[in-house]
Design a protein around this motif. Structure first.
Motif, PDB file in Angstrom:
ATOM      1  N   GLY A 118      36.726  51.541 -35.025  1.00 30.66           N
ATOM      2  CA  GLY A 118      36.345  52.647 -34.149  1.00 30.66           C
ATOM      3  C   GLY A 118      34.952  52.499 -33.556  1.00 30.66           C
ATOM      4  N   ARG A 119      34.666  53.311 -32.546  1.00 28.78           N
ATOM      5  CA  ARG A 119      33.397  53.235 -31.794  1.00 28.78           C
ATOM      6  C   ARG A 119      32.210  53.447 -32.720  1.00 28.78           C
ATOM      7  NH1 ARG A 119      30.418  57.289 -29.138  1.00 28.78           N
ATOM      8  NH2 ARG A 119      28.927  56.275 -27.792  1.00 28.78           N
ATOM      9  N   GLU A 120      32.253  54.510 -33.518  1.00 23.28           N
ATOM     10  CA  GLU A 120      31.099  54.816 -34.374  1.00 23.28           C
ATOM     11  C   GLU A 120      30.875  53.718 -35.418  1.00 23.28           C
ATOM     12  OE1 GLU A 120      29.261  57.317 -32.326  1.00 23.28           O
ATOM     13  OE2 GLU A 120      28.529  56.541 -34.252  1.00 23.28           O
ATOM     14  N   GLU A 121      31.982  53.141 -35.926  1.00 25.89           N
ATOM     15  CA  GLU A 121      31.838  52.060 -36.920  1.00 25.89           C
ATOM     16  C   GLU A 121      31.115  50.864 -36.284  1.00 25.89           C
ATOM     17  OE1 GLU A 121      35.520  51.140 -39.604  1.00 25.89           O
ATOM     18  OE2 GLU A 121      36.149  52.227 -37.785  1.00 25.89           O
ATOM     19  N   LEU A 123      29.022  50.889 -33.687  1.00 26.55           N
ATOM     20  CA  LEU A 123      27.610  51.208 -33.449  1.00 26.55           C
ATOM     21  C   LEU A 123      26.837  51.221 -34.764  1.00 26.55           C
ATOM     22  CD1 LEU A 123      28.193  53.926 -30.723  1.00 26.55           C
ATOM     23  CD2 LEU A 123      27.007  51.735 -30.397  1.00 26.55           C
ATOM     24  N   GLN A 124      27.484  51.737 -35.819  1.00 29.15           N
ATOM     25  CA  GLN A 124      26.842  51.773 -37.138  1.00 29.15           C
ATOM     26  C   GLN A 124      26.571  50.351 -37.637  1.00 29.15           C
ATOM     27  OE1 GLN A 124      25.516  54.100 -38.512  1.00 29.15           O
ATOM     28  NE2 GLN A 124      25.245  53.500 -40.664  1.00 29.15           N
ATOM     29  N   ALA A 141      22.380  48.603 -30.722  1.00 31.69           N
ATOM     30  CA  ALA A 141      23.045  49.905 -30.911  1.00 31.69           C
ATOM     31  C   ALA A 141      22.475  50.922 -29.912  1.00 31.69           C
ATOM     32  CB  ALA A 141      22.847  50.379 -32.346  1.00 31.69           C
ATOM     33  N   ARG A 145      24.521  52.751 -26.729  1.00 30.74           N
ATOM     34  CA  ARG A 145      24.528  54.224 -26.614  1.00 30.74           C
ATOM     35  C   ARG A 145      23.946  54.636 -25.253  1.00 30.74           C
ATOM     36  NH1 ARG A 145      26.015  56.473 -31.376  1.00 30.74           N
ATOM     37  NH2 ARG A 145      25.461  55.419 -33.335  1.00 30.74           N
ATOM     38  N   ALA A 190      32.651  50.371 -28.035  1.00 30.38           N
ATOM     39  CA  ALA A 190      31.468  51.184 -28.357  1.00 30.38           C
ATOM     40  C   ALA A 190      30.980  51.951 -27.125  1.00 30.38           C
ATOM     41  CB  ALA A 190      30.354  50.279 -28.893  1.00 30.38           C
ATOM     42  N   CYS A 191      31.316  51.450 -25.946  1.00 29.31           N
ATOM     43  CA  CYS A 191      30.926  52.132 -24.697  1.00 29.31           C
ATOM     44  C   CYS A 191      32.110  52.910 -24.121  1.00 29.31           C
ATOM     45  CB  CYS A 191      30.426  51.109 -23.683  1.00 29.31           C
ATOM     46  SG  CYS A 191      28.929  50.282 -24.193  1.00 29.31           S
ATOM     47  N   CYS A 192      32.974  53.387 -25.015  1.00 33.20           N
ATOM     48  CA  CYS A 192      34.114  54.220 -24.607  1.00 33.20           C
ATOM     49  C   CYS A 192      35.096  53.492 -23.701  1.00 33.20           C
ATOM     50  CB  CYS A 192      33.622  55.511 -23.947  1.00 33.20           C
ATOM     51  SG  CYS A 192      32.416  56.376 -24.944  1.00 33.20           S
TER      52      CYS A 192
END
Ligand code: SF4
Ligand code: SF4
Length: 434
Positions: A118-121, A123-124, A141, A145, A190-192
């Motif tokens: 997933g996106r948040e994973e 970026l994390q 990161a 964002r 990560a950039c949707c």
């Protein structure tokens, strides 16, 4: 699809040999210099202390406030925690580590671990491994964002290598084509889920076979451009980019994102171009992050003793104060050795070359003259605020005037440190072949 651009600095002269030579792997040295954070931020970080053992899969430094960590590329014992001056003059807190040989897993395991994430994973993973984008040294990161906030429409993996000497990005793409595309797909997630594209600048004809081979292995939309520096200043006004918000990241950043998202590991190595007129040849090295630059140069044959060492770019790069105390970092990109200091700036001769070469429509000599008279309004009329600090004018100026630095300062933008090391003779000659 190929594009050619008119004005600017011709780039091909020093680039092909490095791409024709095989990639050389530099063994991990006995001692690594691992940058943690700018000296001013040191109070925010908990760092491993002298005598402590550190391992690649565990953070050796942590900043909870920023959600960042520094994981070493190899295991070892911390021997010192001290300040080191990075290229460009900024002081950083660094861990000095005696390596004991334990390092990260081999590359190929990544392919077998490809599953939906997933996106948040993503970026994390980029945040906790403090990934940087080699294109501009930015925190990856934060950059991804920012692309989302700016409603970026096209995410470009930029392997243009817009520099007379440096081709690290093209090499990274040629060596890891599939992994770079997997990393680019993660960055797009990560950039949707925005559109992606790979853009390269084909070096001299001599590499047609490699270029053809590369083209076959690239499955995402691909653009191959040939042109003069600064290429992106011209490219952004052309299809498919004109009128769209474009975000650029480097192939090594894509690789690192894949590595971090799949293995939760910080990058172990990076590719750097090593060359310049003081060295016999221009080659690519795969180097462990944290390796002192002097250890890389020890492997290179010098034809002249160098007076100036530069990293990142021959046009917009920064000089290295001490090769023994300065490490290779994620955004080093190239190490260039120059035998001579360039001549000292002289008075403007009004040749107008700076106007001819500027990709942003600035009239540098008139803007400078207006600034010298304290007439900022007139300087703005001549394009002061349109300067993008590409330095093409500086490379073309026969009077060696640090035009971009003076304009950036006048515009209230922080100029890059004025580097007197640029070997103008080479660069200037190219600019005249219009
Ligand atoms: S290129 Fe240099 S010498 Fe020529 S007009 Fe511009 S600032 Fe003056
Ligand atoms: S540094 Fe500024 S003035 Fe000089 S060529 Fe680039 S955009 Fe033009």
């Amino acid at each position: 699809m190929e594009r050619v651009f008119g004005a600017g600095i011709r780039l091909d002269n020093e680039r092909t040999p490095a791409l024709r030579n095989a990639l050389r792997i530099l063994p991990t040295p006995e001692e690594l210099i691992l940058p943690v954070c700018p000296w001013a931020q040191r109070q925010e970080w908990q760092v491993a202390q002298p005598g402590e053992q550190i391992l690649p899969e565990r953070a050796a430094a942590l900043c909870e406030a920023r959600g960042r960590a520094m994981c070493p590329p190899a295991g070892g014992t911390v021997t010192a925690v001290e300040a080191r001056t990075m290229p460009g003059g900024e002081e950083w807190l660094c861990l000095i580590v005696e390596v004991n040989g334990k390092s990260a897993e081999p590359q190929e395991t990544i392919r077998h671990k490809y599953s939906r994430i997933g996106r948040e994973e993503i970026l994390q993973a980029a945040a906790v491994t403090s990934l940087q984008d080699e294109l501009d040294g930015a925190d990856l990161a934060d950059k991804l964002r920012r692309f989302v906030r700016q409603k970026t429409e096209i995410l470009v993996c930029d392997a243009v290598c817009d520099d007379p000497y440096n081709t690290d990005a093209l090499r990274a793409l040629m060596e890891n084509t599939e992994e770079v595309q997997m990393g680019l797909a993660l960055a797009a997630t990560a950039c949707c889920g925005i559109r992606t594209m790979i853009v390269t600048s084909r070096a001299a004809e001599a590499l047609a076979r490699e270029a053809a081979n590369l083209r076959q292995r690239i499955i995402v939309p691909y653009l191959d451009v040939t042109g003069r520096y600064p290429i992106w200043e011209n490219l952004k006004h052309q299809a498919p980019f004109a009128g769209h918000r474009v975000g650029r990241i480097g192939p090594q950043a894509c690789l690192r994102l894949l590595w971090a998202a799949r293995l939760h590991r910080a990058p172990e190595r990076c590719i750097v171009t090593v060359g310049g007129p003081a060295l016999r040849e221009t080659v690519h090295y795969s180097v462990t992050v944290g390796t002192p630059i002097s250890k890389v140069l020890e492997r290179c044959e010098q034809v002249e003793s160098y007076r100036i060492l530069a990293v990142r770019s021959a046009i917009r790069g920064e000089s290295v104060l001490s090769a023994a105390d300065t490490p290779v970092t994620q955004d080093t990109r190239c190490i260039l050795a120059f035998p001579e200091l360039p001549p000292v700036p002289r008075a403007c001769i009004g040749c107008g070359r700076c106007v001819e070469i500027c990709p942003s429509g600035v009239f540098p000599l008139y803007a400078l003259r207006a600034m010298e008279r304290g007439d900022k309004k007139r300087a703005e009329y001549f394009g002061l605020h349109h300067c993008v600090d590409c330095r093409a004018c500086e490379a073309a100026c026969p009077a060696n005037i640090p035009i971009a630095a003076r304009l950036m300062r006048a515009a209230g933008k922080r100029p890059q440190p004025v580097e007197l090391w640029r070997n103008r003779r080479e660069v200037r000659a190219d600019a005249m072949h219009r």
